[in-house]
Design an enzyme around this catalytic site. Structure first.
Site, PDB file in Angstrom:
ATOM      1  CG  ASP A 285     -45.984 -22.264 -34.488  1.00  0.00           C
ATOM      2  OD1 ASP A 285     -45.340 -21.380 -35.075  1.00  0.00           O
ATOM      3  OD2 ASP A 285     -46.523 -23.221 -35.069  1.00  0.00           O
TER       4      ASP A 285
ATOM      5  CG  ASP B  41     -45.798 -18.581 -38.778  1.00  0.00           C
ATOM      6  OD1 ASP B  41     -46.163 -19.698 -39.163  1.00  0.00           O
ATOM      7  OD2 ASP B  41     -46.301 -17.515 -39.192  1.00  0.00           O
TER       8      ASP B  41
ATOM      9  CD  GLU C 190     -43.604 -21.594 -42.331  1.00  0.00           C
ATOM     10  OE1 GLU C 190     -44.433 -22.216 -42.997  1.00  0.00           O
ATOM     11  OE2 GLU C 190     -43.897 -20.562 -41.695  1.00  0.00           O
TER      12      GLU C 190
ATOM     13  CG  HIS D 108     -50.017 -26.507 -39.643  1.00  0.00           C
ATOM     14  ND1 HIS D 108     -48.634 -26.477 -39.583  1.00  0.00           N
ATOM     15  CD2 HIS D 108     -50.409 -25.221 -39.712  1.00  0.00           C
ATOM     16  CE1 HIS D 108     -48.227 -25.229 -39.605  1.00  0.00           C
ATOM     17  NE2 HIS D 108     -49.287 -24.450 -39.685  1.00  0.00           N
ATOM     18  CG  ASP D 109     -49.112 -24.491 -43.284  1.00  0.00           C
ATOM     19  OD1 ASP D 109     -50.224 -24.225 -42.806  1.00  0.00           O
ATOM     20  OD2 ASP D 109     -48.061 -23.927 -42.936  1.00  0.00           O
TER      21      ASP D 109
HETATM   22  C1  NOJ Z   1     -47.130 -20.445 -41.776  1.00  0.00           C
HETATM   23  C2  NOJ Z   1     -48.022 -21.304 -40.972  1.00  0.00           C
HETATM   24  O1  NOJ Z   1     -47.515 -22.600 -40.952  1.00  0.00           O
HETATM   25  C3  NOJ Z   1     -49.392 -21.190 -41.577  1.00  0.00           C
HETATM   26  O2  NOJ Z   1     -50.295 -22.132 -41.056  1.00  0.00           O
HETATM   27  C4  NOJ Z   1     -49.863 -19.789 -41.386  1.00  0.00           C
HETATM   28  O3  NOJ Z   1     -51.103 -19.612 -42.040  1.00  0.00           O
HETATM   29  C5  NOJ Z   1     -48.871 -18.776 -41.932  1.00  0.00           C
HETATM   30  N1  NOJ Z   1     -47.515 -19.091 -41.603  1.00  0.00           N
HETATM   31  C6  NOJ Z   1     -49.158 -17.409 -41.385  1.00  0.00           C
HETATM   32  O4  NOJ Z   1     -48.870 -17.373 -40.017  1.00  0.00           O
END
Ligand code: NOJ
Ligand code: CA
Length: 555
Positions: free
Chosen positions: A112, A214, A256, A330-331
């Site tokens: 990541d 990210d 992302e 995970h989000d």
């Molecule tokens: C996206 C990540 O998937 C998330 O978990 C994170 O809080 C934010 N970016 C900030 O890095």
């Protein structure tokens, strides 16, 4: 890493160009995967001990959420040293062993890459705030005016509140799109960009297979102009990064990009642009969020809308770029809880979701636990949550007058912690995740929902995922066929066709709790052997689909 792929189907044009187009990714959230030393937190030795589970599943690579040195304000998405491992997760020797052990099983490790921001404990930020004259000062974004005064207008942080915080040392304001402990890096500075490239090369030289990047669509921000996502220099930075790190290597990269649209996504992933392999886009996620309260007030899933979103993305990137396919991470909440039925039809709906996703074009991603149909956390009190975003918005929305019960209902549906409860390995104490006390509660359903049980069931979720992964590897039509949505307006049936050369695959799934009939027109009689279960299917228009029943056959 190269994974050879070939089609077992005669007469199929070989169109494969990259190993990651036939591979399936699997995301590990390290803190919640497997704890080897009883401190209640998952770790790298824990992951190594479970690699055979993933090899059996057949995945091609692991997207490893951050394991770098970090004060863990945002569970590792706040990095204080890109070249060190957080001791709670293990050592660099453990990390090297993970890379080697995974490779021995033909599994790549995808790191990541969190370079939109660092932790405020990173030496660069410490130096930047200690001394206005430091060369590191310009690695971050500063202003001497409080937000709201002078230009530019205030920008809100993703985790709530202003994106500008005052640094008590210099008295200046610094920019952060997430928590105040996650200051944003200044990508306009070429020295910063060169540091990031060197760090990426360092990891690639160690043998990692790529990066998940990210919030990469934010690095071209121009706060002074009110621009956050998709800034004017974004694609220049990505091409420069590719040239400096990825060119000539056989790596996979997935950016992302919450701002990605079907129109601009090819800019990232068109092979001749040399940026990234694919992006994670979130059209299918955010379309069911409230206009004002966002994820905290989710809308029910509307299948015709969802189908149309998938069809749009399938069409937009076919031949022009490459899709990533995912229900969860995970989000996000657990797939089966959000899009299926976590009650009576849990197994059937988890399998139907897997099938409709994995038989589309793109690289599918499985989030840990999805392969056994894990469900949302079921938390009912705010003190059960650990996530900085959930805790912040609880405070903010209650202060704005939102009723606590309403907020908790939203969090129960959509909080990031739904995906962060420990992996359920067995019916043993704490689901076999830890010998100690887990950092976040284990889901109460683990005695009946765990890897050991599901894997032993030939009709379980795991065996279906395994089959889907093998099918993608074996059939070019699944990897590269074109996509045609059928029955676009049907409220419950998801139906599509994939076609390549003389081969056509038909997929139909009833995504509802009620039996439905195949409509009189739109799809003619279906005869054949289901490619997932081997059962014979013979159905006329008007024929009945049981709740979450799925059919995938060659036409
Ligand atoms: C996206 C990540 O998937 C998330 O978990 C994170 O809080 C934010 N970016 C900030 O890095
Ligand atoms: Ca541990």
């Amino acid at each position: 890493m190269t994974i050879a792929s070939s089609s077992s189907q005669a007469g199929i044009i070989q169109r494969d160009s990259a190993w990651w187009q036939s591979a399936v990714g699997y995301q590990i959230y390290p803190a919640s995967f497997a704890d080897s030393n009883g401190d209640g937190i998952g770790d790298i030795p824990g992951i190594i001990a479970k690699l055979d589970h993933l090899a059996d599943l057949g995945i091609g690579f692991i997207w490893l959420s951050p394991v770098y040195a970090s004060p863990m304000v945002d569970n590792g998405y706040d990095i204080s040293d890109y070249r060190a491992i957080n001791p709670i997760f293990g050592t660099m020797a453990d990390m090297d062993r993970l890379i080697t052990e995974a490779r021995a099983r033909r599994i790549g490790i995808v790191m990541d890459l969190v370079v939109n921001h660092t932790s405020d404990q990173h030496p660069w930020f410490r130096a930047a705030r200690a001394d206005r004259g430091s060369p590191y000062r310009d690695y971050y974004i500063w202003r001497d005016q409080p937000p709201g005064k002078g230009t530019p207008a205030d920008i809100e942080a993703s985790f709530g509140g202003s994106a500008w915080s005052r640094d008590s040392k210099s008295g200046d304001w610094y920019f952060h799109l997430f928590a105040p402990q996650q200051p944003d890096l200044n990508w306009t500075n070429p020295a910063l960009r060169a540091e990031v490239h060197a760090m990426m090369n360092w990891w690639l030289d160690k043998g990692v297979s790529g990066f998940r990047m990210d919030v990469i669509d934010l690095i071209g921000k121009q706060p002074e102009n009110g621009i956050v996502a998709d800034g004017p220099e974004l694609h220049r930075y990505l091409r420069e990064m590719h040239e400096a790190t990825l060119a000539g290597r056989d790596a996979v990269t997935v950016g992302e990009a919450w701002s990605a649209t079907p129109q601009n996504a090819p800019l990232y992933s068109a092979p001749d642009r040399h940026e990234v392999s694919m992006v994670f886009q979130f059209g299918h996620v955010t379309q069911f969020w409230d206009e004002k309260l966002g994820k905290w007030k989710p809308k029910p899933i509307d299948w015709p809308r969802l189908k149309s979103t998938f069809a749009t993305w399938q069409g937009a990137l076919h031949g022009t770029g490459w899709n990533s396919l995912f229900w969860g991470n995970h989000d996000l909440p657990r797939a089966v809880s959000r899009y299926g039925d976590e009650g009576k039809h849990r197994v059937a709906s988890a399998k139907a979701l897997a099938t409709i996703l994995h038989l589309m074009e793109g690289t599918p991603y499985i989030y840990q636990g999805e392969e056994i149909g894990m469900t949302n956390a079921g938390f009912t009190r705010i003190d059960q949550y650990r996530d900085v975003e959930t805790l912040n918005f609880h405070r903010i929305q209650l202060a704005e007058g939102v009723d606590e019960a309403a907020f908790l209902a939203g969090a129960r549906a959509n909080s990031r912690d739904n995906a962060r409860t420990p992996m359920q390995w067995s019916g043993a104490a704490n689901a076999g995740f830890t010998q100690g006390t887990p950092w976040i509660s284990v889901n109460a359903n683990y005695p009946s929902l765990n890897v050991e049980r599901d894997r032993a069931d030939p009709d379980g979720v795991f065996q279906l995922y395994r089959r889907l992964i093998a099918l993608r590897r074996d059939h070019a039509v699944i990897r590269h066929g074109d996509f045609r949505l059928l029955l676009p307006d049907h409220p419950a049936l998801v139906a599509y066709q994939r076609r390549l050369g003389s081969e056509t695959l038909l997929v139909i799934a009833n995504m509802s709790r009620q039996a439905v009939n195949l409509p009189p027109s739109g799809i003619s009689a279906i005869h054949g052997r289901d490619i997932l279960t081997g059962r014979r299917v013979s159905m006329q228009p008007g024929g009945k689909f049981e709740p979450y029943e799925t059919v995938a056959i060659w036409l």
